[in-house]
Motif scaffolding. Structure first.
Motif, PDB file in Angstrom:
ATOM      1  N   GLY A 304      57.472 -15.111  85.177  1.00 49.27           N
ATOM      2  CA  GLY A 304      57.834 -13.723  84.891  1.00 49.27           C
ATOM      3  C   GLY A 304      56.801 -12.743  85.409  1.00 49.27           C
ATOM      4  N   VAL A 305      55.520 -13.096  85.239  1.00 41.63           N
ATOM      5  CA  VAL A 305      54.452 -12.239  85.738  1.00 41.63           C
ATOM      6  C   VAL A 305      54.487 -12.154  87.255  1.00 41.63           C
ATOM      7  CG1 VAL A 305      51.945 -12.010  85.937  1.00 41.63           C
ATOM      8  CG2 VAL A 305      52.974 -12.608  83.733  1.00 41.63           C
ATOM      9  N   GLU A 306      54.764 -13.287  87.914  1.00 43.55           N
ATOM     10  CA  GLU A 306      54.851 -13.286  89.373  1.00 43.55           C
ATOM     11  C   GLU A 306      56.001 -12.410  89.866  1.00 43.55           C
ATOM     12  OE1 GLU A 306      55.135 -17.233  90.865  1.00 43.55           O
ATOM     13  OE2 GLU A 306      53.228 -17.890  89.993  1.00 43.55           O
ATOM     14  N   LEU A 307      57.101 -12.383  89.116  1.00 43.20           N
ATOM     15  CA  LEU A 307      58.273 -11.614  89.541  1.00 43.20           C
ATOM     16  C   LEU A 307      58.170 -10.136  89.201  1.00 43.20           C
ATOM     17  CD1 LEU A 307      61.150 -14.083  88.559  1.00 43.20           C
ATOM     18  CD2 LEU A 307      60.415 -13.491  90.865  1.00 43.20           C
ATOM     19  N   ALA A 308      57.648  -9.827  88.020  1.00 41.26           N
ATOM     20  CA  ALA A 308      57.709  -8.443  87.534  1.00 41.26           C
ATOM     21  C   ALA A 308      56.353  -7.844  87.189  1.00 41.26           C
ATOM     22  CB  ALA A 308      58.628  -8.369  86.309  1.00 41.26           C
ATOM     23  N   GLY A 309      55.282  -8.580  87.399  1.00 39.55           N
ATOM     24  CA  GLY A 309      53.974  -8.029  87.119  1.00 39.55           C
ATOM     25  C   GLY A 309      53.513  -8.297  85.692  1.00 39.55           C
ATOM     26  N   PRO A 310      52.261  -7.989  85.381  1.00 44.39           N
ATOM     27  CA  PRO A 310      51.693  -8.336  84.072  1.00 44.39           C
ATOM     28  C   PRO A 310      52.270  -7.551  82.898  1.00 44.39           C
ATOM     29  CG  PRO A 310      50.134  -7.004  85.350  1.00 44.39           C
ATOM     30  CD  PRO A 310      51.275  -7.341  86.269  1.00 44.39           C
ATOM     31  N   LEU A 311      52.867  -6.384  83.164  1.00 37.43           N
ATOM     32  CA  LEU A 311      53.391  -5.575  82.063  1.00 37.43           C
ATOM     33  C   LEU A 311      54.758  -6.066  81.612  1.00 37.43           C
ATOM     34  CD1 LEU A 311      53.133  -3.161  80.180  1.00 37.43           C
ATOM     35  CD2 LEU A 311      54.128  -1.724  81.985  1.00 37.43           C
ATOM     36  N   TRP A 312      55.700  -6.152  82.568  1.00 38.20           N
ATOM     37  CA  TRP A 312      57.070  -6.528  82.225  1.00 38.20           C
ATOM     38  C   TRP A 312      57.336  -8.024  82.387  1.00 38.20           C
ATOM     39  CZ3 TRP A 312      59.529  -3.085  79.569  1.00 38.20           C
ATOM     40  CH2 TRP A 312      59.253  -1.738  79.759  1.00 38.20           C
ATOM     41  N   GLY A 313      56.472  -8.720  83.083  1.00 37.09           N
ATOM     42  CA  GLY A 313      56.695 -10.142  83.329  1.00 37.09           C
ATOM     43  C   GLY A 313      56.885 -10.977  82.075  1.00 37.09           C
ATOM     44  N   PRO A 314      56.019 -10.848  81.057  1.00 32.38           N
ATOM     45  CA  PRO A 314      56.206 -11.643  79.834  1.00 32.38           C
ATOM     46  C   PRO A 314      57.488 -11.327  79.081  1.00 32.38           C
ATOM     47  CG  PRO A 314      53.944 -10.832  79.998  1.00 32.38           C
ATOM     48  CD  PRO A 314      54.730 -10.118  81.056  1.00 32.38           C
ATOM     49  N   VAL A 315      58.099 -10.180  79.393  1.00 30.19           N
ATOM     50  CA  VAL A 315      59.344  -9.800  78.702  1.00 30.19           C
ATOM     51  C   VAL A 315      60.532 -10.593  79.269  1.00 30.19           C
ATOM     52  CG1 VAL A 315      60.908  -7.874  78.192  1.00 30.19           C
ATOM     53  CG2 VAL A 315      58.430  -7.503  78.245  1.00 30.19           C
ATOM     54  N   LEU A 316      60.454 -11.023  80.531  1.00 28.86           N
ATOM     55  CA  LEU A 316      61.599 -11.673  81.169  1.00 28.86           C
ATOM     56  C   LEU A 316      62.052 -12.943  80.439  1.00 28.86           C
ATOM     57  CD1 LEU A 316      60.908 -11.200  85.001  1.00 28.86           C
ATOM     58  CD2 LEU A 316      62.409  -9.897  83.493  1.00 28.86           C
ATOM     59  N   PRO A 317      61.139 -13.872  80.082  1.00 31.88           N
ATOM     60  CA  PRO A 317      61.617 -15.052  79.340  1.00 31.88           C
ATOM     61  C   PRO A 317      62.241 -14.698  78.000  1.00 31.88           C
ATOM     62  CG  PRO A 317      59.416 -15.428  80.230  1.00 31.88           C
ATOM     63  CD  PRO A 317      59.710 -13.975  80.396  1.00 31.88           C
ATOM     64  N   VAL A 318      61.681 -13.698  77.333  1.00 29.04           N
ATOM     65  CA  VAL A 318      62.255 -13.273  76.045  1.00 29.04           C
ATOM     66  C   VAL A 318      63.654 -12.708  76.254  1.00 29.04           C
ATOM     67  CG1 VAL A 318      61.970 -11.730  74.071  1.00 29.04           C
ATOM     68  CG2 VAL A 318      59.962 -12.797  75.131  1.00 29.04           C
ATOM     69  N   LEU A 319      63.815 -11.892  77.299  1.00 28.46           N
ATOM     70  CA  LEU A 319      65.133 -11.345  77.618  1.00 28.46           C
ATOM     71  C   LEU A 319      66.117 -12.461  77.954  1.00 28.46           C
ATOM     72  CD1 LEU A 319      66.919  -8.875  78.148  1.00 28.46           C
ATOM     73  CD2 LEU A 319      66.042  -8.843  80.493  1.00 28.46           C
ATOM     74  N   LEU A 320      65.643 -13.476  78.671  1.00 27.04           N
ATOM     75  CA  LEU A 320      66.493 -14.621  79.009  1.00 27.04           C
ATOM     76  C   LEU A 320      66.981 -15.324  77.753  1.00 27.04           C
ATOM     77  CD1 LEU A 320      67.604 -16.426  81.307  1.00 27.04           C
ATOM     78  CD2 LEU A 320      65.497 -17.761  81.131  1.00 27.04           C
ATOM     79  N   VAL A 321      66.100 -15.510  76.799  1.00 29.77           N
ATOM     80  CA  VAL A 321      66.476 -16.166  75.537  1.00 29.77           C
ATOM     81  C   VAL A 321      67.499 -15.325  74.779  1.00 29.77           C
ATOM     82  CG1 VAL A 321      65.628 -16.876  73.273  1.00 29.77           C
ATOM     83  CG2 VAL A 321      64.326 -17.452  75.329  1.00 29.77           C
ATOM     84  N   VAL A 322      67.286 -14.016  74.740  1.00 27.74           N
ATOM     85  CA  VAL A 322      68.215 -13.129  74.028  1.00 27.74           C
ATOM     86  C   VAL A 322      69.601 -13.175  74.670  1.00 27.74           C
ATOM     87  CG1 VAL A 322      68.726 -10.726  73.467  1.00 27.74           C
ATOM     88  CG2 VAL A 322      66.407 -11.602  73.176  1.00 27.74           C
ATOM     89  N   LEU A 323      69.657 -13.107  75.994  1.00 25.63           N
ATOM     90  CA  LEU A 323      70.948 -13.166  76.694  1.00 25.63           C
ATOM     91  C   LEU A 323      71.641 -14.504  76.469  1.00 25.63           C
ATOM     92  CD1 LEU A 323      70.029 -11.402  80.068  1.00 25.63           C
ATOM     93  CD2 LEU A 323      71.352 -10.467  78.163  1.00 25.63           C
ATOM     94  N   ALA A 324      70.865 -15.585  76.500  1.00 24.36           N
ATOM     95  CA  ALA A 324      71.447 -16.905  76.264  1.00 24.36           C
ATOM     96  C   ALA A 324      72.009 -17.003  74.846  1.00 24.36           C
ATOM     97  CB  ALA A 324      70.398 -17.995  76.498  1.00 24.36           C
ATOM     98  N   ALA A 325      71.274 -16.476  73.875  1.00 26.73           N
ATOM     99  CA  ALA A 325      71.741 -16.513  72.485  1.00 26.73           C
ATOM    100  C   ALA A 325      73.029 -15.712  72.319  1.00 26.73           C
ATOM    101  CB  ALA A 325      70.651 -15.989  71.559  1.00 26.73           C
ATOM    102  N   LEU A 326      73.091 -14.550  72.939  1.00 27.21           N
ATOM    103  CA  LEU A 326      74.295 -13.731  72.851  1.00 27.21           C
ATOM    104  C   LEU A 326      75.487 -14.444  73.478  1.00 27.21           C
ATOM    105  CD1 LEU A 326      72.856 -10.191  73.682  1.00 27.21           C
ATOM    106  CD2 LEU A 326      73.663 -11.017  71.459  1.00 27.21           C
ATOM    107  N   TYR A 327      75.261 -15.074  74.639  1.00 29.58           N
ATOM    108  CA  TYR A 327      76.370 -15.764  75.297  1.00 29.58           C
ATOM    109  C   TYR A 327      76.828 -16.974  74.498  1.00 29.58           C
ATOM    110  CZ  TYR A 327      79.172 -18.153  78.776  1.00 29.58           C
ATOM    111  OH  TYR A 327      80.211 -18.774  79.416  1.00 29.58           O
ATOM    112  N   LEU A 328      75.891 -17.739  73.960  1.00 23.37           N
ATOM    113  CA  LEU A 328      76.262 -18.925  73.179  1.00 23.37           C
ATOM    114  C   LEU A 328      76.991 -18.553  71.893  1.00 23.37           C
ATOM    115  CD1 LEU A 328      73.101 -21.197  73.599  1.00 23.37           C
ATOM    116  CD2 LEU A 328      75.328 -21.442  74.700  1.00 23.37           C
TER     117      LEU A 328
END
Length: 417
Positions: A304-328
């Motif tokens: 996530g850090v490599e893709l979006a930088g140190p500020l927003w990068g750590p948010v990407l995995p959390v967002l992925l989990v939230v989207l997966a939970a909503l879809y499931l």
């Protein structure tokens, strides 16, 4: 009649031709409507594999020289790449008795990262027929893919009508990474055993599921999330035992299945330890490709850090989990049954914990095949369902051309499928 008369002659002719073609197709396919389910699934799977074969052959025609062969390789040479090469080493010479290591003590990539059941079956076929690795591996993989499609249909029929279950199988068979079902990889064998184990679990046939889970854990690394599914399933059955009886024989079978599932989750690690004398033989080998030790969940945050930088990068995995939970928890996914939803959730959690995200991640998503049935539940519209198949076909081309082709990148490595 009035509307027909008002149409221009050319338009009437086109309408007549389209109606004739549609009627002809319906007459041609009419016998298939009465065909047994296994024949429908087989024909569907064969058609899907023919499409994938055409895509692979087209990519091979444009292929440049690679570590596995020269320009424009033949079909068997072209599909014998990447992980297939490691399975070929196991096919030819088995596993090393010691873990090869670098000067700093870290493990080098070696055969212990790859499970034994698939190359053993290819070896058995070779012994019976005299076929070499490329043909034997491709035949075992393709046949296992057919077995997986048949088993997935049986699994989906627990929750869907025959027509919707067949569409779910079609989505699985044409999934963007589905060409891997016919190349010398263990994915097709693992999917077959996983579908069989899930079906037996849902049916409460715990004694039959136990050896299936053991074989599954010797084909692909799916033992940990499956053991979690078994535990949740048994806890729910126990909590509902007053409404739905949980006989002593079934309780005993379920307990045995849970024990076998837990042991199976670690059986390959134990075998690697036993045969090499090194307790961390398997985990050291698995992390050899990433160049760092195993730290749960961390690689996703690093990516996530490599893709979006140190500020927003750590948010990407959390967002992925939230989207997966909503879809499931969506309406379509809720219709596939609790056990299949739990499997998808546990498998995603497992990937999040141990996987180093990279180009092979797309292939690692194939065990989420129950979501193919959820996709079929979204709409019964023929336009929607055929559009999904067309989209998957186009994405197959993207996957094969992008990842199955060999192209060295600036680091001197390449993107594996």
């Amino acid at each position: 009649m009035k509307d027909w008369a008002m149409k221009a002659p050319a338009e009437r002719d086109t309408t007549t031709i389209n109606d004739a073609i549609y009627a002809g197709v319906r007459r041609f396919l009419a016998p298939l409507r009465r065909a047994p389910w296994w024949l429908k699934v087989t024909l569907l799977y064969v058609a899907a594999r023919l499409v994938s074969t055409a895509i692979l052959l087209g990519a091979a025609w444009h292929a440049e020289e690679s570590p596995w062969g020269g320009r424009q390789p033949d079909y068997l040479t072209f599909i014998d790449r990447w992980d297939a090469g490691w399975y070929e080493r196991i096919f030819d010479g088995g596993y090393p008795t010691t873990i090869p290591r670098n000067d700093d003590g870290t493990a080098q990539p070696n055969q212990w990262a790859f499970y034994p059941l698939f190359p053993l079956l290819a070896r058995a076929l070779s012994g019976l027929t005299g076929l070499g690795w490329p043909a034997a591996g491709a035949i075992v993989a393709t046949a296992a893919g057919l077995a997986a499609a048949l088993m997935i249909y049986k699994l989906f029929r627990n929750f869907a009508t025959p027509r919707t279950a067949l569409w779910g199988v079609a989505f699985f068979a044409m999934f963007p990474v589905s060409p891997v079902l016919q190349v010398p990889y263990a994915e097709s064998l693992g999917i077959f055993l996983l579908a069989a184990a899930l079906h037996l679990l849902i049916k409460g046939r715990y004694w039959a599921a136990s050896p299936t889970v053991l074989l599954l854990s010797l084909s692909r690394p799916a033992g940990v999330p499956f053991a979690a599914v078994v535990l949740v399933h048994l806890l729910l059955r126990w909590s509902h035992r007053k409404r739905e009886p949980f006989p002593a024989r079934e309780l005993a079978g379920g307990s045995v299945l849970l024990f076998v599932s837990v042991v199976s989750a670690f059986v390959w690690m134990l075998i690697a330890w036993w045969l090499t004398g090194e307790r961390s033989a398997y985990t050291d080998t698995e992390t050899a490709w990433r160049g760092t030790g195993l730290v749960l969940f961390k690689p996703w945050f690093d990516a996530g850090v490599e893709l979006a930088g140190p500020l927003w990068g750590p948010v990407l995995p959390v967002l992925l989990v939230v989207l997966a939970a909503l879809y499931l928890n969506s309406r379509a996914v809720r219709r596939i049954g609790l056990e299949l939803r739990i499997w998808c959730a546990m498998y995603l959690l497992y990937l999040l914990a141990v996987l180093h995200p990279q180009s092979s991640t797309f292939r690692m998503l194939l065990p989420l095949f129950p979501l193919a049935l959820a996709a079929a539940f979204i709409s019964t519209s023929r336009a929607y369902r055929w559009s999904v198949l067309v989209m998957f076909t186009l994405l197959q081309i993207v996957w094969v051309v992008w990842l199955w082709q060999f192209a060295a990148i600036s680091t001197g490595q390449a993107w594996p499928p």
